[in-house]
Design a protein around this motif. Sequence first.
Motif, short mmCIF file in Angstrom:
data_model
loop_
_atom_site.label_atom_id
_atom_site.label_comp_id
_atom_site.label_asym_id
_atom_site.label_seq_id
_atom_site.Cartn_x
_atom_site.Cartn_y
_atom_site.Cartn_z
N PRO A 492 -4.01 -12.78 -11.64
CA PRO A 492 -3.18 -11.69 -12.16
C PRO A 492 -3.83 -10.32 -12.03
O PRO A 492 -3.59 -9.43 -12.83
N PHE A 493 -4.70 -10.17 -11.03
CA PHE A 493 -5.37 -8.90 -10.78
C PHE A 493 -4.69 -8.18 -9.61
O PHE A 493 -4.12 -8.81 -8.72
N GLU A 494 -4.81 -6.87 -9.63
CA GLU A 494 -4.42 -6.04 -8.48
C GLU A 494 -5.49 -4.98 -8.29
O GLU A 494 -6.12 -4.55 -9.26
N GLU A 495 -5.69 -4.58 -7.04
CA GLU A 495 -6.66 -3.52 -6.78
C GLU A 495 -6.13 -2.60 -5.70
O GLU A 495 -5.29 -2.98 -4.87
N GLN A 496 -6.65 -1.38 -5.73
CA GLN A 496 -6.20 -0.38 -4.77
C GLN A 496 -7.33 0.60 -4.49
O GLN A 496 -8.03 1.04 -5.41
N PHE A 497 -7.51 0.91 -3.21
CA PHE A 497 -8.49 1.91 -2.78
C PHE A 497 -7.73 3.08 -2.15
O PHE A 497 -6.96 2.87 -1.21
N ASP A 498 -7.96 4.27 -2.66
CA ASP A 498 -7.39 5.47 -2.06
C ASP A 498 -8.54 6.30 -1.50
O ASP A 498 -9.43 6.74 -2.25
N VAL A 499 -8.53 6.48 -0.18
CA VAL A 499 -9.65 7.14 0.51
C VAL A 499 -9.14 8.44 1.14
O VAL A 499 -8.15 8.43 1.88
N GLU A 500 -9.84 9.53 0.84
CA GLU A 500 -9.38 10.86 1.26
C GLU A 500 -10.56 11.67 1.78
O GLU A 500 -11.65 11.64 1.21
N GLU A 501 -10.34 12.40 2.86
CA GLU A 501 -11.38 13.28 3.40
C GLU A 501 -11.40 14.60 2.65
O GLU A 501 -10.36 15.25 2.49
N ILE A 502 -12.59 14.99 2.17
CA ILE A 502 -12.76 16.29 1.52
C ILE A 502 -13.08 17.35 2.56
O ILE A 502 -12.49 18.44 2.58
N GLU A 503 -14.01 17.02 3.40
CA GLU A 503 -14.33 17.84 4.57
C GLU A 503 -14.97 16.90 5.59
O GLU A 503 -15.23 15.73 5.28
N GLU A 504 -15.19 17.37 6.76
CA GLU A 504 -15.72 16.49 7.79
C GLU A 504 -17.05 15.89 7.33
O GLU A 504 -17.97 16.60 6.92
N GLY A 505 -17.11 14.57 7.35
CA GLY A 505 -18.33 13.87 6.96
C GLY A 505 -18.42 13.57 5.48
O GLY A 505 -19.39 12.94 5.04
N ILE A 506 -17.44 13.99 4.69
CA ILE A 506 -17.46 13.74 3.24
C ILE A 506 -16.11 13.18 2.80
O ILE A 506 -15.06 13.75 3.11
N LEU A 507 -16.15 12.08 2.08
CA LEU A 507 -14.94 11.43 1.57
C LEU A 507 -15.02 11.30 0.06
O LEU A 507 -16.10 11.27 -0.52
N LYS A 508 -13.85 11.19 -0.54
CA LYS A 508 -13.80 10.71 -1.92
C LYS A 508 -12.85 9.52 -1.92
O LYS A 508 -11.88 9.47 -1.17
N ALA A 509 -13.18 8.56 -2.76
CA ALA A 509 -12.37 7.35 -2.83
C ALA A 509 -12.24 6.92 -4.28
O ALA A 509 -13.15 7.15 -5.09
N LYS A 510 -11.12 6.32 -4.58
CA LYS A 510 -10.89 5.82 -5.94
C LYS A 510 -10.48 4.36 -5.84
O LYS A 510 -9.52 4.02 -5.14
N HIS A 511 -11.22 3.53 -6.53
CA HIS A 511 -10.93 2.09 -6.59
C HIS A 511 -10.38 1.79 -7.98
O HIS A 511 -11.07 1.98 -8.98
N THR A 512 -9.13 1.35 -8.05
CA THR A 512 -8.48 1.07 -9.32
C THR A 512 -8.13 -0.41 -9.39
O THR A 512 -7.69 -0.99 -8.40
N MET A 513 -8.34 -1.00 -10.57
CA MET A 513 -7.99 -2.40 -10.77
C MET A 513 -7.11 -2.56 -11.99
O MET A 513 -7.25 -1.84 -12.98
N TRP A 514 -6.19 -3.52 -11.88
CA TRP A 514 -5.25 -3.83 -12.96
C TRP A 514 -5.34 -5.30 -13.32
O TRP A 514 -5.61 -6.15 -12.46
#
Length: 536
Positions: A492-514
């Motif tokens: 009964p788990f779910e997960e999601q990764f949202d990956v976004e480029e901030i600038e070239e060579g730098i990313l931010k990502a959010k891993h969420t679980m339910w």
Amino acid sequence: MTFRKLGIINIILLIIIIIFSPHPWYFLMLTSAQIIFVPLVLDLIFKGDNKKFPWYLPYFFILASLAVLILQVTNDTPWDLFLALPYFIFTLMVALCGFVRFLNRGFIHLEEFMIDMGMIYLTIGGAWFLAYEGNIETGFSSMLSWLTGIHFHYSAFLLPVFAGFLGRLYKPAFYKWISIIILLSPIAVAIGITYSRVVELLAVILYIIGIYGLIILSFKIADQLPLQKGLTRISFSALGVSILFSLLYALGNVTYQFHITIDFMLYFHGITNSIVFALMGVIGWSVQVPSANYNKCSFPISRFSGKGKIGEKFLISKTDSQKYNGLVDDMDMYKPDINETLSTTVKDFYENTTAYRLLAEVKWRSWFKPFAGIYRLFSHKMQQINLPFSSKSVEMTGDIFSIDDKKDGRSNVRAWVRKINEDIVFVALYSSHQESGRTYMNIALPLPWSSMIGILELNQYGGDLRLTSKKRTSNADSGIYLAIGSNLFKLPFEEQFDVEEIEEGILKAKHTMWLFSVPFLSIDYRIYKLDKEMEI
């Protein structure tokens, strides 16, 4: 020998009981459920599953039926407890069948889970029957024990099963909430009757919402034979009427403004629930049993499982001489779900993962922190899914190792080992598979004597990337599973990764679980290419 034949034959037993029973008439409400409705509905369940029931089950039911017959045509005897045991044991067998049925599928296809729970709930009805006949001290009157047995046969067995059949034919978005109400209400009503009239009233109101939701659904189904359509609508509608009198009864107990007697409730519910709801429902669903519409997952799963401790040593004897730099060799393999407009840094991170550094902030939701603290005691020793309790920003280091495909059972498998200092956080084995024109990321996290499987679908939003276990279509492979040997169980788990480029060579990502659709964990990542300065 089939349950259908036994249910029909038992009509003769019921007639014998009616003629010779020294007990009050309302005892027939439970008896008719035990020896007629239960076997007939079990027959429908196994027919809908297109599976045979355990060969011994109907034969044990014969013994249970005869014991019920003896109990109902005799006065109280010292042997009543032993005579009630066969039926109780039979309900345990049914519950076990329901539990095994659930294990073969997991938390997927809610309509099937409704049927599972109906089979499991039947044991509670069997237990109250045993308590009554055996004069077992429960703290409640014998009448209340008997009525609770009736309650769990009709409201907690027949109703969830009928609701499951309905869901096989029509399952809109709000079916989920109706199902939750139907499953929780029998317990809530029982608690209310036992401990609090206010709770009983609130539980009945909740029940009304669920039952009228089923009535609405039954009138929306188009693809049904006319006879079945009419009978099942009558069946659900009968509950819609009887539950209103339950509301008046509960309201009278709270306000003392009016009073509906228990005798009236027995007569009214006896006729409405036994004859209209149960009988019409059984006949209606027998016209054409809706078939279970789920298939067992066929995607490849890792053959690996661990023992008490996972950690980096788990990889010993499982690697080969192949060399991988990233979690994916070429992100183009996920086309057409991603395209050329995907951020170049996002693409490069997955293809050259070892060329990046990760900063992580682990954030447990407040409601889950007590469980996270307890889990941390085990995960630290297990060295797997070993996330820190603190939300302090920490660097995750690690490497990628090639895994022997022949031993794993999947293709192009590589392990990404992540650490915080020297503490192992994740040992994840990455691969992929294709199904129905879509490529999924196929991840295995070895656990003691099992493995957690994450099947993620990739979706692109502008230049950003989302990897999610949430299904976009009902037949998608995506989800989180537990693999024990060749058996796969949907968690009964779910997960999601949202990956976004901030600038070239730098990313931010959010891993969420339910967990059961309730968020309990998020991890915020800052991902830097090695030639970029990290902000700590």
